[in-house]
Design a protein around this motif. Structure first.
Motif, PDB file in Angstrom:
ATOM      1  N   PHE A  85       0.867  -1.170   0.000  1.00 42.10           N
ATOM      2  CA  PHE A  85       0.000   0.000   0.000  1.00 42.10           C
ATOM      3  C   PHE A  85       0.907   1.223   0.000  1.00 42.10           C
ATOM      4  N   PHE A  86       0.795   2.026  -1.039  1.00 45.37           N
ATOM      5  CA  PHE A  86       1.623   3.211  -1.171  1.00 45.37           C
ATOM      6  C   PHE A  86       0.960   4.362  -0.429  1.00 45.37           C
ATOM      7  N   THR A  87       1.671   4.922   0.537  1.00 47.62           N
ATOM      8  CA  THR A  87       1.139   6.077   1.251  1.00 47.62           C
ATOM      9  C   THR A  87       1.444   7.357   0.493  1.00 47.62           C
ATOM     10  N   GLN A  88       2.451   7.301  -0.403  1.00 47.45           N
ATOM     11  CA  GLN A  88       2.772   8.438  -1.257  1.00 47.45           C
ATOM     12  C   GLN A  88       3.629   7.980  -2.421  1.00 47.45           C
ATOM     13  N   PHE A  89       3.603   8.767  -3.499  1.00 51.69           N
ATOM     14  CA  PHE A  89       4.531   8.550  -4.607  1.00 51.69           C
ATOM     15  C   PHE A  89       4.741   9.855  -5.349  1.00 51.69           C
ATOM     16  N   LYS A  90       5.918   9.965  -5.953  1.00 50.06           N
ATOM     17  CA  LYS A  90       6.215  11.107  -6.821  1.00 50.06           C
ATOM     18  C   LYS A  90       7.266  10.656  -7.819  1.00 50.06           C
ATOM     19  N   ALA A  91       7.024  10.938  -9.087  1.00 50.07           N
ATOM     20  CA  ALA A  91       8.034  10.728 -10.118  1.00 50.07           C
ATOM     21  C   ALA A  91       8.432  12.105 -10.616  1.00 50.07           C
ATOM     22  N   GLU A  92       9.737  12.307 -10.785  1.00 51.43           N
ATOM     23  CA  GLU A  92      10.227  13.583 -11.289  1.00 51.43           C
ATOM     24  C   GLU A  92      11.138  13.336 -12.479  1.00 51.43           C
ATOM     25  N   LEU A  93      10.879  14.049 -13.575  1.00 48.16           N
ATOM     26  CA  LEU A  93      11.726  13.989 -14.768  1.00 48.16           C
ATOM     27  C   LEU A  93      12.547  15.269 -14.813  1.00 48.16           C
ATOM     28  N   LYS A  94      13.823  15.146 -14.503  1.00 44.06           N
ATOM     29  CA  LYS A  94      14.706  16.313 -14.456  1.00 44.06           C
ATOM     30  C   LYS A  94      15.204  16.637 -15.850  1.00 44.06           C
ATOM     31  N   TYR A 129      -1.199   3.875 -12.779  1.00 42.52           N
ATOM     32  CA  TYR A 129      -2.101   2.742 -12.915  1.00 42.52           C
ATOM     33  C   TYR A 129      -2.123   1.912 -11.640  1.00 42.52           C
ATOM     34  N   SER A 130      -3.238   1.214 -11.459  1.00 41.31           N
ATOM     35  CA  SER A 130      -3.338   0.200 -10.416  1.00 41.31           C
ATOM     36  C   SER A 130      -3.758  -1.099 -11.089  1.00 41.31           C
ATOM     37  N   GLN A 131      -3.593  -2.175 -10.381  1.00 39.25           N
ATOM     38  CA  GLN A 131      -3.976  -3.477 -10.917  1.00 39.25           C
ATOM     39  C   GLN A 131      -5.491  -3.559 -11.000  1.00 39.25           C
ATOM     40  N   ALA A 132      -5.987  -4.118 -12.082  1.00 44.48           N
ATOM     41  CA  ALA A 132      -7.432  -4.284 -12.265  1.00 44.48           C
ATOM     42  C   ALA A 132      -7.985  -5.182 -11.164  1.00 44.48           C
ATOM     43  N   ALA A 133      -9.186  -4.877 -10.713  1.00 44.32           N
ATOM     44  CA  ALA A 133      -9.829  -5.651  -9.641  1.00 44.32           C
ATOM     45  C   ALA A 133     -10.107  -7.085 -10.055  1.00 44.32           C
ATOM     46  N   THR A 134     -10.126  -7.356 -11.365  1.00 49.37           N
ATOM     47  CA  THR A 134     -10.440  -8.695 -11.838  1.00 49.37           C
ATOM     48  C   THR A 134      -9.282  -9.670 -11.621  1.00 49.37           C
ATOM     49  N   GLY A 135      -8.093  -9.150 -11.261  1.00 52.69           N
ATOM     50  CA  GLY A 135      -6.958 -10.034 -11.031  1.00 52.69           C
ATOM     51  C   GLY A 135      -6.211 -10.383 -12.298  1.00 52.69           C
ATOM     52  N   ALA A 189      -3.980   4.352  -2.537  1.00 55.45           N
ATOM     53  CA  ALA A 189      -2.843   3.555  -2.057  1.00 55.45           C
ATOM     54  C   ALA A 189      -2.477   2.384  -2.958  1.00 55.45           C
ATOM     55  N   GLN A 190      -3.061   2.292  -4.151  1.00 54.47           N
ATOM     56  CA  GLN A 190      -2.757   1.195  -5.077  1.00 54.47           C
ATOM     57  C   GLN A 190      -1.989   1.738  -6.276  1.00 54.47           C
ATOM     58  N   LEU A 191      -0.800   1.171  -6.522  1.00 54.33           N
ATOM     59  CA  LEU A 191       0.012   1.576  -7.658  1.00 54.33           C
ATOM     60  C   LEU A 191       0.692   0.355  -8.231  1.00 54.33           C
ATOM     61  N   SER A 192       0.589   0.162  -9.548  1.00 59.08           N
ATOM     62  CA  SER A 192       1.278  -0.950 -10.200  1.00 59.08           C
ATOM     63  C   SER A 192       2.184  -0.472 -11.333  1.00 59.08           C
ATOM     64  N   LYS A 193       1.956   0.771 -11.819  1.00 61.02           N
ATOM     65  CA  LYS A 193       2.767   1.303 -12.914  1.00 61.02           C
ATOM     66  C   LYS A 193       2.597   2.812 -12.980  1.00 61.02           C
ATOM     67  N   LEU A 194       3.670   3.467 -13.415  1.00 61.15           N
ATOM     68  CA  LEU A 194       3.643   4.910 -13.618  1.00 61.15           C
ATOM     69  C   LEU A 194       4.451   5.193 -14.877  1.00 61.15           C
ATOM     70  N   THR A 195       3.909   5.996 -15.769  1.00 63.58           N
ATOM     71  CA  THR A 195       4.567   6.315 -17.039  1.00 63.58           C
ATOM     72  C   THR A 195       4.562   7.821 -17.242  1.00 63.58           C
ATOM     73  N   ALA A 196       5.696   8.360 -17.679  1.00 63.55           N
ATOM     74  CA  ALA A 196       5.772   9.793 -17.973  1.00 63.55           C
ATOM     75  C   ALA A 196       6.684  10.013 -19.174  1.00 63.55           C
ATOM     76  N   ILE A 197       6.289  10.949 -20.027  1.00 63.80           N
ATOM     77  CA  ILE A 197       7.097  11.333 -21.190  1.00 63.80           C
ATOM     78  C   ILE A 197       7.252  12.845 -21.137  1.00 63.80           C
ATOM     79  N   GLY A 198       8.501  13.294 -21.197  1.00 63.40           N
ATOM     80  CA  GLY A 198       8.770  14.720 -21.124  1.00 63.40           C
ATOM     81  C   GLY A 198       9.495  15.216 -22.357  1.00 63.40           C
ATOM     82  N   ARG A 199       9.194  16.446 -22.736  1.00 67.83           N
ATOM     83  CA  ARG A 199       9.913  17.103 -23.825  1.00 67.83           C
ATOM     84  C   ARG A 199      11.133  17.764 -23.216  1.00 67.83           C
TER      85      ARG A 199
END
Length: 167
Positions: free
Chosen positions: A98-107, A117-123, A151-161
């Motif tokens: 269970f994630f209490t916090q998250f941050k992604a930074e693209l410098k 994203y979180s995992q689908a409830a269907t499993g 509090a649910q995280l399974s993937k994070l994606t970011a694209i920066g210019r």
């Protein structure tokens, strides 16, 4: 490459396919990196970072629950150095933490696209986007929203210019 193998295991939305095409079209040796790291529970804030050239992706989080989980971070730089991408995910799919916090930074970039994203409830193996109110996309960060993030995280994606300019 690892991205092609990953694509066969997970359903992707159109933007994720664009992300894959950007990464697959570049030289794997100099333009992409995929590294494994441990996501550690215990409520302590941890940061994991990886970069290419002057661009860096940092994933900062705190989580609670079971034991360490193996996660992957992929970073990629387009052939023209104009796009830098970062993806963080659990290759086994569902995270039991269970994630209490998250941050992604693209410098060194300005984020043009990001999703969490979180995992689908269907499993199943498909990821479901977090609700828009669960996180905020800034100029260079993607951050959970206190009190709204479930509090649910399974993937994070970011694209920066990048701020790369042609001479």
């Amino acid at each position: 490459t690892v991205f092609v193998k990953m694509a066969t295991k997970t359903n992707f939305c159109v933007v994720d396919l664009v992300f894959l095409l950007v990464l697959v079209s570049v030289s794997a040796s100099e333009r992409t990196k995929t590294v494994e790291f441990n996501v550690k529970p215990g409520g302590v804030v941890h940061t994991f970072s990886e970069g290419i050239k002057e661009y860096e992706c940092s994933f900062t989080y705190a989580s609670q629950g079971g034991t360490n989980e193996q996660w992957l971070m992929s970073v990629g730089l387009s052939d023209d150095d104009r796009l830098f991408s970062c993806s963080v995910w659990r290759p086994q799919g569902k995270s039991y933490l269970f994630f209490t916090q998250f941050k992604a930074e693209l410098k060194g970039t300005k984020i043009e696209y990001a999703n969490a994203y979180s995992q689908a409830a269907t499993g199943g193996q498909s990821d479901m986007p977090l609700k828009p109110e669960e996180f905020t996309v800034g100029d260079s960060t993607v951050t959970h929203n206190d009190g709204k993030f479930n509090a649910q995280l399974s993937k994070l994606t970011a694209i920066g210019r990048t701020r790369h300019d042609e001479l």
